[in-house]
Motif scaffolding. Structure first.
Motif: not given
Length: 380
Positions: A10-17
């Motif tokens: 899944x495409x994520x951003x660092x802020x989401x992980x």
């Protein structure tokens, strides 16, 4: 082998992980808190204190100053200084996977500040990645741990060999210039006129003309590095100084005396420049028959001792008065030439070794980045 689970990434951003946290700790406030819990700074362990800020494992990234963007993985019951940022993995994110992904990012694009670089979570949290399911993260981490352990062994060995090579040259210098009772010792003031330059004021700078050097430029000259010229004085001012005070001539020796102490440059035949007063000490008009390279190697051999002569912790400076009293071995010119030839041969051999080990270290870092890129493309 290409992973067969790419469709589940899944495409994520660092802020989401990753969540962020901050530290308010400074090194100068830890002296009265002696204990068993580690506090880390940009260079590693700073102190052990009687408290900790984190009760679970976490990541920390240098956000200010030297090493900005470097990432660490620390264990529970530890803390970091305020120059680092806490990062915590969110659910379904393996902490080691996040650790490795952060190492694959070029944080230079997020630098702010000219003299002291900074990075901010609000900027780099938008960095995008493709996150695999947790079991796949764990599989990738196991592969990376194994590969990086092997690479680190090679790198540590190369770094140790590089250190050994540098120490070998220092040892050769110390042996060649060891102070003994049967060798004449003279104060540097008895060997050369030791002075600085005529003071140049800011309003005397020119947009072009004769290069004007500071400690930075002398250091670059000493290491045969390209010089990025920033300051000049006019040709007329240069000729005025030449006629009234003198200019650096071939075989004169310059040594940096402020900030970076002990960078030594021997003036060459075609050099045409002037230099900042106080920042650089000038050996000229030799009173004894002296090989300039012999004098340079003598000073290099005991540069740490010279550095200890500097005054002040925050602002180091080597004074002419103290340097004049410093004693070195002085043999006849024939012996000086023999010693210089021997030392230069050793230096050439050491340079070859250092080049080999430096290249090996670079290759290890490049290999790590190549493996990381494959891992996050699902090719590991």
């Amino acid at each position: 082998m290409i992973s067969n689970t790419l469709e589940k990434w899944e495409e994520k951003t660092l802020g989401e992980i990753l969540d962020k946290g901050s530290s308010n700790l400074s090194a100068n406030k830890l002296n009265d808190c002696v204990g068993i819990y580690p506090v880390y700074g940009a260079g590693g362990l700073i102190a052990k204190v009687n408290f900790y800020q984190q009760d679970k494992e976490y990541l920390a990234i240098i956000k200010d100053g030297a090493g900005v963007g470097r990432v660490y993985h620390y264990q529970p019951k530890t803390s970091v200084l305020g120059t680092l940022q806490y990062l915590y993995p969110k659910p379904n994110t393996n902490i080691r996977f996040a650790y490795y992904y952060l190492q694959s990012i070029d944080f230079a694009k997020y630098y702010q500040g000219a003299a002291i670089p900074h990075i901010y979570y609000k900027d780099y949290k938008s960095e995008k990645l493709v996150l695999p399911p947790l079991p796949e993260q764990e599989r990738i981490v196991a592969k990376l741990d194994e590969a990086f352990e092997a690479i680190d062994k090679v790198k540590v060995n190369a770094e140790q060999n590089l250190t050994n090579a540098k120490e070998l040259f220092e040892s050769a210098l110390n042996k060649a210039f060891k102070k003994t009772d049967n060798i004449e010792q003279l104060k540097l003031d008895d060997i050369a006129e030791i002075t600085s330059s005529k003071r140049i004021y800011k309003n005397e700078y020119s947009p072009f003309g004769i290069p004007f050097y500071r400690t930075k430029e002398i250091k670059e000259l000493a290491h045969n590095l390209p010089i990025s010229l920033e300051l000049y004085i006019s040709t007329d001012k240069y000729l005025e100084i030449k006629n009234k005070f003198g200019i650096p001539l071939q075989n004169d020796l310059l040594i940096s005396a402020v900030g970076t102490i002990g960078e030594i440059y021997i003036v060459q035949a075609n050099d045409k420049f002037y230099f900042k007063d106080g920042n650089i000490i000038w050996f000229r008009k030799y009173k004894k028959e002296i090989n300039a390279e012999y004098l340079k190697y003598c000073l290099t051999a005991f540069v740490k001792e010279i550095q200890n002569m500097t005054q002040g912790a925050a602002y180091n400076a080597l004074t002419i008065e103290k340097l004049k009293e410093y004693k070195i071995n002085v043999v006849n010119i024939k012996e000086q030439n023999v010693i210089v030839k021997k030392i230069k041969n050793i230096r050439n051999n050491i340079d070859k070794l250092e080049a080999i080990y430096t290249q090996k270290i670079k290759e290890c870092d490049e290999l790590k980045q190549s493996i990381l890129q494959k891992a996050f493309r699902g090719e590991l």
